[in-house]
Design a protein around this motif. Structure first.
Motif, mmCIF file in Angstrom:
data_model
loop_
_atom_site.group_PDB
_atom_site.id
_atom_site.type_symbol
_atom_site.label_atom_id
_atom_site.label_comp_id
_atom_site.label_asym_id
_atom_site.label_seq_id
_atom_site.Cartn_x
_atom_site.Cartn_y
_atom_site.Cartn_z
ATOM 1 N N THR A 1 42.926 -55.303 -22.576
ATOM 2 C CA THR A 1 43.827 -54.826 -23.619
ATOM 3 C C THR A 1 44.530 -56.033 -24.228
ATOM 4 O O THR A 1 45.028 -56.897 -23.504
ATOM 5 C CB THR A 1 44.874 -53.853 -23.058
ATOM 6 N N PHE A 2 44.563 -56.096 -25.546
ATOM 7 C CA PHE A 2 45.242 -57.175 -26.269
ATOM 8 C C PHE A 2 46.643 -56.699 -26.631
ATOM 9 O O PHE A 2 46.815 -55.631 -27.219
ATOM 10 C CB PHE A 2 44.459 -57.533 -27.533
ATOM 11 N N VAL A 3 47.655 -57.507 -26.287
ATOM 12 C CA VAL A 3 49.045 -57.157 -26.579
ATOM 13 C C VAL A 3 49.695 -58.310 -27.341
ATOM 14 O O VAL A 3 49.729 -59.447 -26.856
ATOM 15 C CB VAL A 3 49.850 -56.884 -25.286
ATOM 16 N N ASP A 4 50.207 -58.004 -28.534
ATOM 17 C CA ASP A 4 50.941 -58.987 -29.335
ATOM 18 C C ASP A 4 52.427 -58.686 -29.206
ATOM 19 O O ASP A 4 52.904 -57.641 -29.654
ATOM 20 C CB ASP A 4 50.506 -58.912 -30.800
ATOM 21 N N VAL B 1 47.541 -53.444 -28.775
ATOM 22 C CA VAL B 1 48.913 -52.954 -28.875
ATOM 23 C C VAL B 1 49.810 -54.055 -29.432
ATOM 24 O O VAL B 1 49.741 -55.202 -28.990
ATOM 25 C CB VAL B 1 49.460 -52.510 -27.500
ATOM 26 N N GLY B 2 50.651 -53.691 -30.396
ATOM 27 C CA GLY B 2 51.660 -54.608 -30.909
ATOM 28 C C GLY B 2 53.046 -54.063 -30.636
ATOM 29 O O GLY B 2 53.263 -52.847 -30.692
ATOM 30 N N VAL B 3 53.990 -54.954 -30.331
ATOM 31 C CA VAL B 3 55.377 -54.567 -30.077
ATOM 32 C C VAL B 3 56.265 -55.355 -31.030
ATOM 33 O O VAL B 3 56.255 -56.589 -31.025
ATOM 34 C CB VAL B 3 55.797 -54.864 -28.622
ATOM 35 N N GLU B 4 57.036 -54.640 -31.852
ATOM 36 C CA GLU B 4 57.880 -55.281 -32.859
ATOM 37 C C GLU B 4 59.274 -54.647 -32.860
ATOM 38 O O GLU B 4 59.402 -53.421 -32.876
ATOM 39 C CB GLU B 4 57.245 -55.159 -34.246
ATOM 40 N N VAL C 1 45.201 -59.566 -22.414
ATOM 41 C CA VAL C 1 45.354 -60.801 -23.183
ATOM 42 C C VAL C 1 46.664 -60.655 -23.943
ATOM 43 O O VAL C 1 46.815 -59.750 -24.769
ATOM 44 C CB VAL C 1 44.183 -61.029 -24.169
ATOM 45 N N LEU C 2 47.625 -61.510 -23.645
ATOM 46 C CA LEU C 2 48.953 -61.441 -24.260
ATOM 47 C C LEU C 2 49.099 -62.553 -25.284
ATOM 48 O O LEU C 2 48.757 -63.705 -25.012
ATOM 49 C CB LEU C 2 50.047 -61.589 -23.202
ATOM 50 N N LEU C 3 49.636 -62.212 -26.451
ATOM 51 C CA LEU C 3 49.913 -63.208 -27.486
ATOM 52 C C LEU C 3 51.408 -63.316 -27.699
ATOM 53 O O LEU C 3 52.094 -62.322 -27.935
ATOM 54 C CB LEU C 3 49.238 -62.820 -28.809
ATOM 55 N N LEU C 4 51.906 -64.546 -27.626
ATOM 56 C CA LEU C 4 53.285 -64.860 -27.966
ATOM 57 C C LEU C 4 53.245 -65.907 -29.077
ATOM 58 O O LEU C 4 52.907 -67.057 -28.825
ATOM 59 C CB LEU C 4 54.041 -65.425 -26.757
ATOM 60 N N ASN C 5 53.553 -65.503 -30.291
ATOM 61 C CA ASN C 5 53.580 -66.447 -31.408
ATOM 62 C C ASN C 5 55.030 -66.884 -31.619
ATOM 63 O O ASN C 5 55.653 -66.559 -32.625
ATOM 64 C CB ASN C 5 53.007 -65.806 -32.675
ATOM 65 N N ASN C 6 55.573 -67.593 -30.617
ATOM 66 C CA ASN C 6 56.963 -68.054 -30.620
ATOM 67 C C ASN C 6 57.905 -66.932 -31.068
ATOM 68 O O ASN C 6 58.650 -67.069 -32.038
ATOM 69 C CB ASN C 6 57.116 -69.265 -31.540
ATOM 70 N N PRO D 1 43.876 -59.945 -13.698
ATOM 71 C CA PRO D 1 43.702 -61.068 -14.621
ATOM 72 C C PRO D 1 44.521 -60.866 -15.899
ATOM 73 O O PRO D 1 44.452 -59.812 -16.531
ATOM 74 C CB PRO D 1 42.206 -61.055 -14.924
ATOM 75 N N VAL D 2 45.307 -61.865 -16.245
ATOM 76 C CA VAL D 2 46.078 -61.867 -17.486
ATOM 77 C C VAL D 2 45.948 -63.238 -18.132
ATOM 78 O O VAL D 2 46.185 -64.265 -17.480
ATOM 79 C CB VAL D 2 47.570 -61.545 -17.239
ATOM 80 N N TRP D 3 45.541 -63.247 -19.390
ATOM 81 C CA TRP D 3 45.511 -64.469 -20.187
ATOM 82 C C TRP D 3 46.707 -64.439 -21.135
ATOM 83 O O TRP D 3 46.945 -63.429 -21.806
ATOM 84 C CB TRP D 3 44.226 -64.557 -21.005
ATOM 85 N N LEU D 4 47.460 -65.517 -21.179
ATOM 86 C CA LEU D 4 48.639 -65.591 -22.039
ATOM 87 C C LEU D 4 48.437 -66.698 -23.063
ATOM 88 O O LEU D 4 48.244 -67.868 -22.703
ATOM 89 C CB LEU D 4 49.896 -65.850 -21.214
#
Length: 234
Positions: free
Chosen positions: A100-103, A124-127, A171-176, A200-203
């Protein structure tokens, strides 16, 4: 708006005097005024070619003044470059269908649309800001099915520091997305989730100005990085 200012002020006062905190607030106000000038607005269009190609609205140009001001108190909205995220995702040696991709801090949803080019199990996106999340939902609706390999895309409006991570491989994305205090909360939440459910988690940390916050966690090891991004693995 009042809640955002109060939250920012509390965090400031934990590490700075009243005078220093007031000065920082004044600087934010001045930056907001500069950011409202016509030439700055033109700059905020950024990578508009992506929007033209896919008929969406993901640049920081058409963002209301409230969202821009709150962004200056936390982290200004700036979508990740399309070519950069594709470069990063292409490096991950994973079976996308198992992840699962999470932004975290998904803004108008550009990273969600880009991730949909890959066969993730779910996206999934969280804003935090409703204005940006509404635009993300509209972008998802507009995004042609012929561009996607992932069938399920969600854009959730909420506080990322309180977001419960999905089960399974991620897979987690953190764009600052946040200043140091908020980022520390997120990393702490991720660590707690991994202790409850080891997996397994990729950040991916793009624009890694606060990389030390992630590196300080014993749950992650850095496996690759450039000046534009860092990749960590649990």
């Amino acid at each position: 708006m009042a809640a955002a200012v109060k939250s920012w002020w509390r965090e400031q006062r934990r590490g700075a005097s009243f005078l220093a905190s007031s000065g920082n607030l004044l600087l934010i106000g001045l930056e907001f005024l500069r950011d409202s000038l016509p030439d700055r607005r033109r700059q905020r269009f950024g990578d508009v070619d992506y929007d033209w190609e896919y008929r969406v609205d993901t640049t920081s140009a058409n963002v209301g003044w409230r969202a821009r001001l709150i962004g200056l108190l936390h982290s200004p909205y700036q979508p990740i470059e399309a070519a950069l995220l594709r470069e990063i995702l292409n490096q991950l040696a994973i079976e996308f269908g198992q992840f699962t991709f999470v932004d975290i801090g998904s803004g108008k949803g550009r990273a969600l649309l880009l991730a949909a080019e890959y066969p993730f199990r779910k996206i999934v996106g969280v804003e935090l800001l409703p204005e940006l999340n509404e635009i993300a939902l509209e972008n998802i609706r507009r995004f042609s099915a012929r561009h996607t390999q992932c069938g399920l895309i969600e854009a959730v409006c909420g506080d990322a520091t309180e977001f419960a991570l999905p089960a399974g491989q991620l897979v987690l994305l953190l764009n600052n997305p946040l200043p140091a205090a908020g980022l520390q909360k997120i990393i702490s939440n991720i660590a707690s989730s991994l202790r409850k459910e080891p997996r397994p988690v990729w950040l991916i940390y793009a624009n890694p100005t606060l990389e030390y916050v992630v590196s300080s966690s014993s749950m992650f090891r850095k496996i690759y990085g450039t000046h534009q991004y860092s990749i960590f693995q649990s």
